[in-house]
Scaffold this active site. Structure first.
Site, PDB file in Angstrom:
ATOM      1  N   ASN A  10      36.532 -26.686 118.779  1.00 46.52           N
ATOM      2  CA  ASN A  10      36.578 -25.407 118.997  1.00 46.52           C
ATOM      3  C   ASN A  10      35.630 -25.427 120.280  1.00 46.52           C
ATOM      4  OD1 ASN A  10      35.814 -22.742 119.452  1.00 46.52           O
ATOM      5  ND2 ASN A  10      35.940 -22.209 117.374  1.00 46.52           N
ATOM      6  N   HIS A  13      32.661 -21.916 123.192  1.00 53.04           N
ATOM      7  CA  HIS A  13      31.291 -21.896 123.748  1.00 53.04           C
ATOM      8  C   HIS A  13      31.282 -22.345 125.105  1.00 53.04           C
ATOM      9  CE1 HIS A  13      29.743 -19.750 120.485  1.00 53.04           C
ATOM     10  NE2 HIS A  13      30.149 -20.609 119.724  1.00 53.04           N
ATOM     11  N   HIS A  46      39.166 -18.917 119.586  1.00 53.18           N
ATOM     12  CA  HIS A  46      39.269 -17.691 119.032  1.00 53.18           C
ATOM     13  C   HIS A  46      39.280 -16.780 120.340  1.00 53.18           C
ATOM     14  CE1 HIS A  46      36.901 -14.705 116.201  1.00 53.18           C
ATOM     15  NE2 HIS A  46      37.807 -14.275 116.661  1.00 53.18           N
ATOM     16  N   ARG A  48      38.956 -13.253 121.066  1.00 50.55           N
ATOM     17  CA  ARG A  48      38.432 -12.213 120.228  1.00 50.55           C
ATOM     18  C   ARG A  48      38.918 -10.805 120.970  1.00 50.55           C
ATOM     19  NH1 ARG A  48      33.660 -11.621 117.344  1.00 50.55           N
ATOM     20  NH2 ARG A  48      33.094 -13.613 116.407  1.00 50.55           N
ATOM     21  N   ARG A  52      35.241 -12.039 124.853  1.00 51.12           N
ATOM     22  CA  ARG A  52      33.758 -12.368 125.182  1.00 51.12           C
ATOM     23  C   ARG A  52      33.839 -13.800 125.492  1.00 51.12           C
ATOM     24  NH1 ARG A  52      30.315 -12.498 119.603  1.00 51.12           N
ATOM     25  NH2 ARG A  52      31.180 -10.255 119.501  1.00 51.12           N
ATOM     26  N   GLU A  76      42.382 -18.946 116.548  1.00 59.43           N
ATOM     27  CA  GLU A  76      41.762 -17.958 115.537  1.00 59.43           C
ATOM     28  C   GLU A  76      41.888 -16.351 116.154  1.00 59.43           C
ATOM     29  OE1 GLU A  76      38.176 -20.905 114.496  1.00 59.43           O
ATOM     30  OE2 GLU A  76      37.723 -19.140 115.608  1.00 59.43           O
ATOM     31  N   THR A 107      31.220 -15.305 113.919  1.00 61.41           N
ATOM     32  CA  THR A 107      32.216 -14.943 112.729  1.00 61.41           C
ATOM     33  C   THR A 107      31.235 -14.752 111.460  1.00 61.41           C
ATOM     34  OG1 THR A 107      33.875 -15.953 113.832  1.00 61.41           O
ATOM     35  CG2 THR A 107      34.333 -15.022 111.614  1.00 61.41           C
ATOM     36  N   GLU A 157      40.556 -22.182 105.073  1.00 66.84           N
ATOM     37  CA  GLU A 157      39.327 -22.484 105.805  1.00 66.84           C
ATOM     38  C   GLU A 157      38.199 -22.061 105.157  1.00 66.84           C
ATOM     39  OE1 GLU A 157      39.393 -23.464 109.875  1.00 66.84           O
ATOM     40  OE2 GLU A 157      37.517 -23.146 110.070  1.00 66.84           O
ATOM     41  N   HIS A 196      32.247 -23.896 110.240  1.00 65.25           N
ATOM     42  CA  HIS A 196      31.199 -23.079 110.810  1.00 65.25           C
ATOM     43  C   HIS A 196      30.085 -23.321 110.574  1.00 65.25           C
ATOM     44  CE1 HIS A 196      29.233 -19.324 111.882  1.00 65.25           C
ATOM     45  NE2 HIS A 196      30.409 -18.782 112.579  1.00 65.25           N
TER      46      HIS A 196
HETATM   47  N1  PXP Z   1      36.236 -21.901 112.119  1.00 60.02           N
HETATM   48  C1  PXP Z   1      36.533 -20.723 112.121  1.00 60.02           C
HETATM   49  C2  PXP Z   1      37.403 -19.886 111.379  1.00 60.02           C
HETATM   50  C3  PXP Z   1      35.549 -19.886 113.208  1.00 60.02           C
HETATM   51  O1  PXP Z   1      35.586 -18.782 113.301  1.00 60.02           O
HETATM   52  C4  PXP Z   1      34.332 -20.774 113.704  1.00 60.02           C
HETATM   53  C5  PXP Z   1      33.717 -20.101 114.747  1.00 60.02           C
HETATM   54  O2  PXP Z   1      34.427 -19.671 115.747  1.00 60.02           O
HETATM   55  C6  PXP Z   1      34.245 -22.333 113.442  1.00 60.02           C
HETATM   56  C7  PXP Z   1      35.224 -22.772 112.697  1.00 60.02           C
HETATM   57  C8  PXP Z   1      33.375 -23.065 114.353  1.00 60.02           C
HETATM   58  O3  PXP Z   1      32.127 -22.730 114.140  1.00 60.02           O
HETATM   59  P1  PXP Z   1      31.151 -23.388 114.908  1.00 60.02           P
HETATM   60  O4  PXP Z   1      31.227 -22.821 116.127  1.00 60.02           O
HETATM   61  O5  PXP Z   1      29.908 -22.776 114.191  1.00 60.02           O
HETATM   62  O6  PXP Z   1      31.009 -24.704 114.797  1.00 60.02           O
END
Ligand code: PXP
Length: 249
Positions: A10, A13, A46, A48, A52, A76, A107, A157, A196
């Protein structure tokens, strides 16, 4: 259950850091390219409602990159008409429906599917009708798994945030909850993913649940990239997952 557990990276960030200065650096698409070169099995992003981190332009570029690389893009998205229209336009490999609140930092918690089937079902169907694989980001509860199946999801998930925050006996109890929910999901024909808050250690723990086929990891990998680089962070995560899989085989 056998085979290599997929690692989705992901890159949200990277966009968070970029947006802090409003410019173009660091570019999340460049990070996605590097992640794929380092062995990521797919890219997760994601979009949003408040944009953001990832933007509409990023999604377009990420779609092109993943198509070129022949790897899946997992979008996402909140369950809204706006996001549905965007997903139907881009037709990513998968869409993961998540809960979204404007004031949350990340999330928080899974999507409440049970009790909201009438709202989620039509969105899941619209996506599935155009060939998008539908995943629901839920808490590891039997009730939510059964509701996810009832609305036609192909994937669940599990939100591992709670597991990652707990320790000792409480963590062991949460692990059992994840295992029970994963078993029920597979009984119902659903594919199981998890994500997550995962780091090297907790990602390795998830390999103890044989039903898990994919992890989606962002924050930890992007944070680690500051110290060891993104390629190394992904290699280390891959190695931690593979070692744990071998140990449980
Ligand atoms: N899976 C989903 C559905 C999420 O919303 C997120 C966070 O955006 C992640 C995985 C990844 O989480 P993390 O950034 O904490 O590794």
């Amino acid at each position: 259950m056998s085979g290599r557990v997929r690692l989705g990276v992901n890159i949200d960030h990277v966009a968070t850091v970029r947006n802090a200065r409003g410019g173009v650096h660091p570019d999340p698409v460049r990070a996605a390219r590097e992640a794929l070169a380092a062995g990521a099995d797919g890219i997760t992003a994601h979009l949003r409602e408040d944009r953001r981190h990832i933007t509409d332009t990023d999604i377009e570029a990420l779609s092109d990159l993943c198509a070129e690389a022949g790897r899946p893009l997992n979008l996402e998205m909140a369950v809204t008409d706006e996001m549905l229209a965007i997903a139907l336009r881009h037709r990513p490999h998968a869409a993961c429906l998540v809960p979204e609140r404007r004031d949350e930092v990340t999330t928080e918690g899974g999507l409440a599917v049970a009790g909201h089937e009438a709202r989620i079902g039509p969105v899941a169907k619209a996506l599935a009708d155009v060939g998008v694989r539908v995943s629901l980001f839920i808490e590891p509860s039997i009730e939510q798994v059964e509701a996810a199946h009832a609305v036609g999801a192909q994937v669940v998930e599990f939100h591992t945030g709670r597991y990652c925050h707990l320790s000792g006996d409480d963590r062991a109890i949460e692990f059992d909850r994840l295992q029970a929910a994963a078993s029920r999901a597979v009984d119902l024909g659903l594919e199981v993913h998890a994500g997550h808050g995962l780091d090297y250690e907790t990602a390795a723990d998830m390999m103890g649940i044989a039903e898990v086929r994919e992890l989606n990891i962002g924050h930890f990998l992007i944070g680690e990239a500051v110290f060891v680089g993104l390629t190394n962070a992904i290699h280390r995560m891959r190695a931690a997952m593979d070692r744990a899989c071998e140990a449980t085989a």
